[in-house]
Design a protein around this motif. Sequence first.
Motif, PDB file in Angstrom:
ATOM      1  N   ILE A  26       9.325  -3.568  15.107  1.00 19.43           N
ATOM      2  CA  ILE A  26      10.249  -4.364  14.808  1.00 19.43           C
ATOM      3  C   ILE A  26       9.768  -5.531  14.347  1.00 19.43           C
ATOM      4  CG2 ILE A  26      12.451  -5.690  15.404  1.00 19.43           C
ATOM      5  CD1 ILE A  26      12.757  -2.588  14.782  1.00 19.43           C
ATOM      6  N   GLU A  27       8.871  -6.334  15.039  1.00 19.06           N
ATOM      7  CA  GLU A  27       8.456  -7.837  15.032  1.00 19.06           C
ATOM      8  C   GLU A  27       7.634  -7.768  13.632  1.00 19.06           C
ATOM      9  OE1 GLU A  27       9.427 -10.334  16.166  1.00 19.06           O
ATOM     10  OE2 GLU A  27       9.839 -10.086  18.164  1.00 19.06           O
ATOM     11  N   ASN A  28       6.950  -6.522  13.472  1.00 15.26           N
ATOM     12  CA  ASN A  28       6.083  -6.380  12.207  1.00 15.26           C
ATOM     13  C   ASN A  28       7.062  -6.435  10.791  1.00 15.26           C
ATOM     14  OD1 ASN A  28       3.632  -6.108  10.471  1.00 15.26           O
ATOM     15  ND2 ASN A  28       4.386  -3.926  10.220  1.00 15.26           N
ATOM     16  N   TYR A  29       7.881  -5.477  10.914  1.00 18.73           N
ATOM     17  CA  TYR A  29       8.653  -5.139  10.010  1.00 18.73           C
ATOM     18  C   TYR A  29       9.831  -6.384   9.473  1.00 18.73           C
ATOM     19  CZ  TYR A  29       7.394  -0.415   9.947  1.00 18.73           C
ATOM     20  OH  TYR A  29       6.680   0.780  10.045  1.00 18.73           O
ATOM     21  N   TRP A  30      10.125  -7.434  10.530  1.00 16.35           N
ATOM     22  CA  TRP A  30      10.969  -8.480  10.479  1.00 16.35           C
ATOM     23  C   TRP A  30      10.736  -9.314   9.268  1.00 16.35           C
ATOM     24  CZ3 TRP A  30      15.814  -9.271  11.605  1.00 16.35           C
ATOM     25  CH2 TRP A  30      16.227 -10.844  11.463  1.00 16.35           C
ATOM     26  N   ASP A  31       9.284  -9.438   9.061  1.00 22.09           N
ATOM     27  CA  ASP A  31       8.899 -10.493   8.040  1.00 22.09           C
ATOM     28  C   ASP A  31       8.833  -9.759   6.768  1.00 22.09           C
ATOM     29  OD1 ASP A  31       8.385 -12.448  10.045  1.00 22.09           O
ATOM     30  OD2 ASP A  31       6.560 -11.707  10.640  1.00 22.09           O
ATOM     31  N   LYS A  32       9.066  -8.728   6.612  1.00 14.40           N
ATOM     32  CA  LYS A  32       8.986  -8.146   5.165  1.00 14.40           C
ATOM     33  C   LYS A  32      10.166  -8.336   4.552  1.00 14.40           C
ATOM     34  CE  LYS A  32       6.011  -4.243   6.372  1.00 14.40           C
ATOM     35  NZ  LYS A  32       4.754  -5.022   5.792  1.00 14.40           N
ATOM     36  N   LYS A  33      10.393  -8.432   3.331  1.00 11.75           N
ATOM     37  CA  LYS A  33      11.626  -8.657   2.529  1.00 11.75           C
ATOM     38  C   LYS A  33      12.887  -7.643   2.884  1.00 11.75           C
ATOM     39  CE  LYS A  33       9.398 -10.544  -1.485  1.00 11.75           C
ATOM     40  NZ  LYS A  33       9.230 -10.402  -2.941  1.00 11.75           N
ATOM     41  N   LYS A  34      13.957  -8.246   3.036  1.00 10.31           N
ATOM     42  CA  LYS A  34      15.214  -7.344   3.258  1.00 10.31           C
ATOM     43  C   LYS A  34      15.335  -6.120   2.424  1.00 10.31           C
ATOM     44  CE  LYS A  34      17.544 -11.145   5.766  1.00 10.31           C
ATOM     45  NZ  LYS A  34      16.425 -11.989   5.560  1.00 10.31           N
ATOM     46  N   GLU A  35      14.846  -6.355   1.251  1.00 11.57           N
ATOM     47  CA  GLU A  35      15.007  -5.044   0.315  1.00 11.57           C
ATOM     48  C   GLU A  35      14.215  -4.003   0.824  1.00 11.57           C
ATOM     49  OE1 GLU A  35      14.647  -8.332  -0.545  1.00 11.57           O
ATOM     50  OE2 GLU A  35      16.430  -8.746  -1.463  1.00 11.57           O
ATOM     51  N   VAL A  36      12.903  -4.124   1.395  1.00 10.20           N
ATOM     52  CA  VAL A  36      12.240  -3.232   1.953  1.00 10.20           C
ATOM     53  C   VAL A  36      12.884  -2.516   2.890  1.00 10.20           C
ATOM     54  CG1 VAL A  36       9.771  -2.716   2.722  1.00 10.20           C
ATOM     55  CG2 VAL A  36      10.394  -4.453   1.066  1.00 10.20           C
ATOM     56  N   TRP A  37      13.707  -3.138   4.064  1.00  8.46           N
ATOM     57  CA  TRP A  37      14.282  -2.429   5.199  1.00  8.46           C
ATOM     58  C   TRP A  37      15.040  -1.222   4.711  1.00  8.46           C
ATOM     59  CZ3 TRP A  37      16.729  -7.589   7.676  1.00  8.46           C
ATOM     60  CH2 TRP A  37      15.590  -8.379   8.215  1.00  8.46           C
ATOM     61  N   SER A  38      15.837  -1.216   3.674  1.00  9.57           N
ATOM     62  CA  SER A  38      16.700  -0.156   3.293  1.00  9.57           C
ATOM     63  C   SER A  38      15.938   0.860   2.410  1.00  9.57           C
ATOM     64  CB  SER A  38      17.916  -0.767   2.795  1.00  9.57           C
ATOM     65  OG  SER A  38      17.635  -1.512   1.428  1.00  9.57           O
ATOM     66  N   THR A  39      14.823   0.637   1.894  1.00  5.79           N
ATOM     67  CA  THR A  39      13.960   1.681   1.248  1.00  5.79           C
ATOM     68  C   THR A  39      13.041   2.342   1.721  1.00  5.79           C
ATOM     69  OG1 THR A  39      12.880  -0.093   0.209  1.00  5.79           O
ATOM     70  CG2 THR A  39      15.101   0.707  -0.757  1.00  5.79           C
ATOM     71  N   ASN A  40      12.334   1.786   2.993  1.00  2.00           N
ATOM     72  CA  ASN A  40      11.300   2.418   3.747  1.00  2.00           C
ATOM     73  C   ASN A  40      11.669   3.404   4.906  1.00  2.00           C
ATOM     74  OD1 ASN A  40       9.073   2.385   5.760  1.00  2.00           O
ATOM     75  ND2 ASN A  40       8.182   1.089   4.092  1.00  2.00           N
ATOM     76  N   ASP A  41      11.302   4.582   4.803  1.00  2.00           N
ATOM     77  CA  ASP A  41      11.530   5.449   5.717  1.00  2.00           C
ATOM     78  C   ASP A  41      11.089   5.309   7.061  1.00  2.00           C
ATOM     79  OD1 ASP A  41      13.281   6.949   3.984  1.00  2.00           O
ATOM     80  OD2 ASP A  41      11.635   8.156   3.506  1.00  2.00           O
ATOM     81  N   SER A  42       9.841   4.661   7.150  1.00  2.00           N
ATOM     82  CA  SER A  42       9.333   4.221   8.234  1.00  2.00           C
ATOM     83  C   SER A  42      10.158   3.084   9.166  1.00  2.00           C
ATOM     84  CB  SER A  42       7.771   3.770   8.333  1.00  2.00           C
ATOM     85  OG  SER A  42       7.018   4.724   7.729  1.00  2.00           O
ATOM     86  N   ILE A  43      10.624   2.189   8.226  1.00  2.00           N
ATOM     87  CA  ILE A  43      11.342   0.978   8.998  1.00  2.00           C
ATOM     88  C   ILE A  43      12.681   1.442   9.370  1.00  2.00           C
ATOM     89  CG2 ILE A  43      12.422  -1.021   8.430  1.00  2.00           C
ATOM     90  CD1 ILE A  43      10.393  -1.950   6.498  1.00  2.00           C
ATOM     91  N   ARG A  44      13.346   2.535   8.550  1.00  2.00           N
ATOM     92  CA  ARG A  44      14.737   3.117   9.046  1.00  2.00           C
ATOM     93  C   ARG A  44      14.432   3.950  10.219  1.00  2.00           C
ATOM     94  NH1 ARG A  44      18.659   3.609   5.409  1.00  2.00           N
ATOM     95  NH2 ARG A  44      19.291   5.829   6.250  1.00  2.00           N
ATOM     96  N   LYS A  45      13.343   4.724  10.335  1.00  2.00           N
ATOM     97  CA  LYS A  45      13.115   5.455  11.768  1.00  2.00           C
ATOM     98  C   LYS A  45      13.156   4.586  12.933  1.00  2.00           C
ATOM     99  CE  LYS A  45      11.474   9.673   9.354  1.00  2.00           C
ATOM    100  NZ  LYS A  45      10.356  10.594   9.258  1.00  2.00           N
TER     101      LYS A  45
END
Length: 275
Positions: A10-29
């Motif tokens: 979560i800490e790693n993904y938090w710094d990525k753009k919000k647009e990536v959150w909803s499109t990346n399956d790994s983040i979603r899981k």
Amino acid sequence: MKVNQLKLEIENYWDKKKEVWSTNDSIRKIVIHVIDYVEQGSIRVSDFINGKWRVNEWIKKAIIMYFYIKKMKTIELGPFEFYDKIPIKNKFKEKGIRVVPHAVVRYGSYISPGVILMPSYVNIGSYIGKETMIDTWATIGSCAQIGKRVHISGGVGIGGVLEPIQDNPVIIEDNVFIGSRCILVEGVLIEKESVLGANVVITSSTKIFDVTNQKPIEIKGIIPKYSVVIPGSYPKKFPSGIYHIPCAMIIGKRKESTNKKTSLNEALRTHHLVL
């Protein structure tokens, strides 16, 4: 996946753009995995460690990310229809929770066995301890932490504090009685065994006066354990004159030996005051 690994992800993904959150399956899981843990009570937004409440910022981050990855959809419950992103909690019988229509609980909040929910609303990220009563039209905000054997009376508004992520949410410890129409917001802490009379309003900036001694003691943001609290006011000078500002007053202490189910009126009568 272990909790420590979830936290790192979560800490790693938090710094990525919000647009990536909803499109990346790994983040979603990963995000859904965290919310499932919150739903089950395996982890919670705030923990009491070494005598102090500590906020788990990474769980708040996961909740915010959850809003981004979930899509709006129609939710049908019998004749009722909703249109939202967050699912509604279900299977209350299996969880040992009494739920009276029209109580609504969002998925991603934990409700302990023995809790009674009158028509009320509980938001995502919140935690409610065993044998607590949430009375009619009370609202429990996102991430609010409610202890065991707490009575939240009718019309009470408990704020959450999802953001800022570094701030603790509103926390109510065990065996607290919150009187009708109280409002508690902005991360205030109500320590164990306290009793709040009707209409007490406490924010992070509300002045709280302990008037049980010869001289008043002023505090903010916290009601000490065993306190009996009522609404009050104090004078403040403005260019146009002197006006009275709302405050909270600690008028006494609830005895530790007092029955945990002592009513608000009984606690107030002990201090020769009935609202």
